[in-house]
Design an enzyme around this catalytic site. Structure first.
Site, short mmCIF file in Angstrom:
data_model
loop_
_atom_site.label_atom_id
_atom_site.label_comp_id
_atom_site.label_asym_id
_atom_site.label_seq_id
_atom_site.Cartn_x
_atom_site.Cartn_y
_atom_site.Cartn_z
N SER A 177 -12.72 -3.56 -3.71
CA SER A 177 -12.68 -3.34 -2.26
C SER A 177 -12.34 -1.90 -1.87
CB SER A 177 -11.68 -4.28 -1.58
OG SER A 177 -11.51 -3.94 -0.22
N ASP A 194 -7.57 -21.97 -11.93
CA ASP A 194 -6.80 -21.06 -11.08
C ASP A 194 -6.64 -19.75 -11.84
OD1 ASP A 194 -4.97 -19.66 -9.58
OD2 ASP A 194 -3.56 -21.32 -9.35
N TYR A 202 -2.87 -6.76 0.63
CA TYR A 202 -4.23 -6.83 0.12
C TYR A 202 -4.66 -5.47 -0.43
CZ TYR A 202 -9.33 -7.27 0.18
OH TYR A 202 -10.66 -7.26 -0.16
N ALA A 215 -2.80 -3.04 -1.48
CA ALA A 215 -2.03 -2.71 -2.68
C ALA A 215 -2.60 -3.43 -3.90
CB ALA A 215 -0.57 -3.10 -2.48
N SER A 216 -3.00 -4.69 -3.73
CA SER A 216 -3.56 -5.44 -4.87
C SER A 216 -4.87 -4.81 -5.33
CB SER A 216 -3.76 -6.91 -4.49
OG SER A 216 -4.79 -7.07 -3.53
N LYS A 217 -5.68 -4.34 -4.38
CA LYS A 217 -6.96 -3.74 -4.74
C LYS A 217 -6.78 -2.34 -5.31
CE LYS A 217 -9.52 -7.22 -3.48
NZ LYS A 217 -10.29 -8.01 -4.48
#
Length: 323
Positions: free
Chosen positions: A188, A111, A201, A203-205
């Site tokens: 992305s 993980d 999503y 924000a994470s990228k």
């Protein structure tokens, strides 16, 4: 006070439009330079991957799987990682990579959102092969959401998409420095364009892009960082073959109606080719670069485009996760 405010506002506006005009005037020159760079890359020598070691996360399906096959065809040894699930195909991917020509394949269930597990699979890679040349941080999940859904539901998006790349990078850097290696991070285009219904999503990228753009100055020239800003690729994120509801179908409806998508195999080849030629950024499909330019130079047009984009989504979206 009001006079000073007015003067500052006028000065800011004047400077902005002067620089915008200058940029438009020199844009033909910039276009020519970009064309020369693209043509030069066609003749750039390709890194020989024979016997080199590549570690890929999120390798049980999608682009991770296909990149593993591309590296295998080039004679690289592979360490492939994915989370252990009932439907995981990681062992089958390892077998197929060997058939494609990889001399040795290590597969590890882990993980990426757990720091100790990231340390473990990097250490296992070094114990098995004695070196590491490319680290491909591909593992990630997508999510669409309604603002009415509790925000804590989406904590795994940041844990996997951001920390799931940062953790293995931290443990891999000492080994990559020794081999003048490469880091590939799947960030992305959502991290730049911020399409609707993808706030967590995106924000994470965006965090990935910011982190690795900064990191490249710390590790250059010993380690090359390649940031992927991909559009919609026909993997299990958007293809009905793998998705019958939620993210897959909704993205297909929203995006496919106004933009073409790119085949996953073609994308994987383009990525590995670009990485082996030393590219520091890869955007596929290529037209996404035009959207980047529109976003920064003409924000009003970008908002108009995103409004059209959002019309393709289902009105009853619920937060969904898919590998």
């Amino acid at each position: 006070m009001y006079e000073s405010y007015f003067n500052n506002k006028l000065t800011n506006a004047l400077v902005y439009y002067v620089f915008l005009l200058l940029l438009l005037l020199i844009s033909p020159f910039l276009f020519f330079c970009e064309l020369v760079t693209i043509l030069r890359s066609c003749f750039q020598p390709m890194e020989n991957m024979t016997g080199k070691v590549v570690l890929i996360t999120g390798a049980s399906s999608g682009l991770g799987e296909l990149m593993a096959y591309e590296y295998a065809k080039r004679g690289a040894c592979l360490a492939i990682v994915a989370i252990k699930e009932p439907e995981s195909r990681l062992e089958q991917v390892a077998d197929k990579a060997r058939e494609f020509g990889s001399p040795d394949v290590l597969f590890v269930f882990a993980d990426v959102s757990e720091v100790n597990e990231c340390r473990m699979f990097v250490d296992e890679t070094i114990r098995r092969f004695g070196r590491l040349d490319h680290l491909v941080c591909n593992a990630g999940i997508g999510s669409l959401y309604s603002i009415n859904i509790g925000v804590t539901k989406f904590a795994p998006v940041m844990d996997i998409n951001f920390w799931g790349s940062v953790y293995p990078t931290h443990f891999a850097i000492p080994h990559l420095i020794r081999t003048n290696g490469k880091i590939v991070v799947n960030a992305s285009c959502g991290g730049v364009l911020h399409p609707p219904k993808g706030g967590f999503y995106n924000a994470s990228k965006a965090a990935l892009i910011s982190f690795y753009e900064s990191l490249r100055f710390e590790v250059s020239p010993r380690v090359t960082i390649t940031i992927l800003t991909l559009g919609f690729i026909e993997t299990n994120m958007i293809t009905p073959k793998y998705s019958t509801s939620g993210v897959g179908v909704s993205l297909r409806k929203g995006f496919g109606t106004i933009h073409p998508t790119m085949g996953a195999e073609s994308c994987a080849i383009a990525i590995v080719d670009g990485v082996c030629k030393g590219a520091t950024s890869i955007t596929e499909p290529r037209f996404i670069k035009v959207l980047f330019l529109i976003k920064f130079l003409f924000p009003g047009l970008h908002r108009f485009h995103m409004n059209i984009f959002s019309l393709g989504f289902s009105k009853e979206l619920k937060g969904t996760y898919e590998n």
